[in-house]
Design an enzyme around this catalytic site. Structure first.
Site, mmCIF file in Angstrom:
data_model
loop_
_atom_site.group_PDB
_atom_site.id
_atom_site.type_symbol
_atom_site.label_atom_id
_atom_site.label_comp_id
_atom_site.label_asym_id
_atom_site.label_seq_id
_atom_site.Cartn_x
_atom_site.Cartn_y
_atom_site.Cartn_z
ATOM 1 N NE ARG A 176 -4.148 -1.600 -0.016
ATOM 2 C CZ ARG A 176 -4.195 -2.567 -0.922
ATOM 3 N NH1 ARG A 176 -3.174 -2.744 -1.749
ATOM 4 N NH2 ARG A 176 -5.242 -3.355 -1.005
ATOM 5 C CG HIS A 218 -2.070 -0.865 -8.052
ATOM 6 N ND1 HIS A 218 -2.695 -0.078 -7.121
ATOM 7 C CD2 HIS A 218 -2.187 -2.150 -7.600
ATOM 8 C CE1 HIS A 218 -3.174 -0.832 -6.151
ATOM 9 N NE2 HIS A 218 -2.879 -2.100 -6.412
#
Length: 310
Positions: A225, A273
């Site tokens: 994250r 990502h």
């Protein structure tokens, strides 16, 4: 008995997931009415992604569980309208993909592949990396993803240590926990992989003080994250040559803004990502199993502790 299952994710995901979910339901012996729209009071289960249109879950008064399609829960677990049990996605396909990405990036840095891949001159310079048994890898977060990545790295003969908030025992992994354990893991990580959940306790966990504990020249790899890292502290450590490189797949703002200093920094690799993704075929099997369990009165898999935040 039939159950009503609401698919509450982006419309673009519906044609991908509809056939795989129906196949998984049939395989599990579940008679399910799967739709994108029901009267809220008629819904038994919600298949949920935060990217969908539903924000208010309070009308779904008869919903037995919300079944997430994402591994991360920070964007839903603080929703005050979420009164139903919430199961996060632990998908074998996602886990395999994450493990492959982490192992690939660790090997890239361990073997110093960038020296040749990014070469711009014709100099013949030999660089011999150490053997894996002499390279220390730290993994912060020993949940499903971290555990799998750590075990795969250990099988390649790396010295692997891991850290989690609570004590865990994993064959082949030196496991630490608590504040002292975090310091020990950081101090012995030539390459550090972040696979922690995002909670109030983990935000900015890798700050200036903790980065300073790491060996000079260490590499940070973050597919977990974005907010786990203090961006300014990371950039400062790279500029001061305390850290050798950072490979980052997740960010505080996504897509990463074009003017963000990570893009142009010579010691930062940005990937968009892509470390891993929920795989519809295997994720559908997880969803089907949880609905089967719910109907059979059995405990659901991968339930989130709302107080802990994961």
């Amino acid at each position: 008995m039939s159950v009503n299952v609401l698919f509450a994710a982006r419309d673009a995901m519906w044609p991908i997931y509809e056939p795989t979910l129906k196949a998984a339901f049939a395989k599990a012996g579940i008679d399910a009415d799967l739709r994108q729209d029901f009267a809220p009071e008629d819904v038994d289960y919600i298949i949920y992604a935060p990217s969908g249109a539903i924000r208010d879950l309070s009308p779904y008064v008869n919903c037995k569980a919300v079944l997430g399609l994402w591994a991360g829960v920070e964007s839903i677990i603080t929703n005050p309208t979420l009164t139903q049990p919430y199961a996060r996605m632990v998908d074998t396909g996602l886990t395999e993909g994450m493990t492959e990405w982490v192992v690939g990036q660790v090997l890239r840095h361990h073997l110093e592949l960038d020296l040749d891949i990014c070469r711009t001159d014709a100099k013949w310079v030999a660089h011999i990396p150490p053997l894996a048994r002499d390279r220390r890898i730290g993994v912060l977060g020993l949940g499903e993803l971290g555990r799998s990545a750590a075990k795969a790295l250990a099988q390649l003969n790396f010295q692997v240590s891991g850290w989690s908030r609570r004590a865990k025992e994993i064959d082949g992994i030196t496991s630490h926990h608590g504040d002292a354990g975090l310091r020990d893991t950081l101090a012995t990580s030539d390459i550090l992989v972040l696979l922690l959940p995002m909670t109030s306790a983990t935000e900015n966990l890798l700050d200036a003080d903790r980065i300073a504990l790491m060996p000079k020249g260490a590499v940070v790899i973050n597919p977990g994250r974005g907010p786990l890292i203090d961006d300014a502290a990371l950039l400062a450590a790279l500029d001061q040559d305390h850290l050798g490189h950072a490979t980052l797949d997740v960010f505080r703002v996504e897509p990463l803004p074009e003017d963000h200093p990570f893009w142009a920094h010579p010691k930062v690799t940005v990937t968009p990502h892509i470390a891993s993704e929920t795989r519809p075929s295997t994720a559908s099997e997880v969803i089907a199993e949880n609905i089967r369990r719910g109907e059979a009165g059995e405990p659901l898999l991968h339930l989130v502790d709302k107080k802990q935040g994961y």
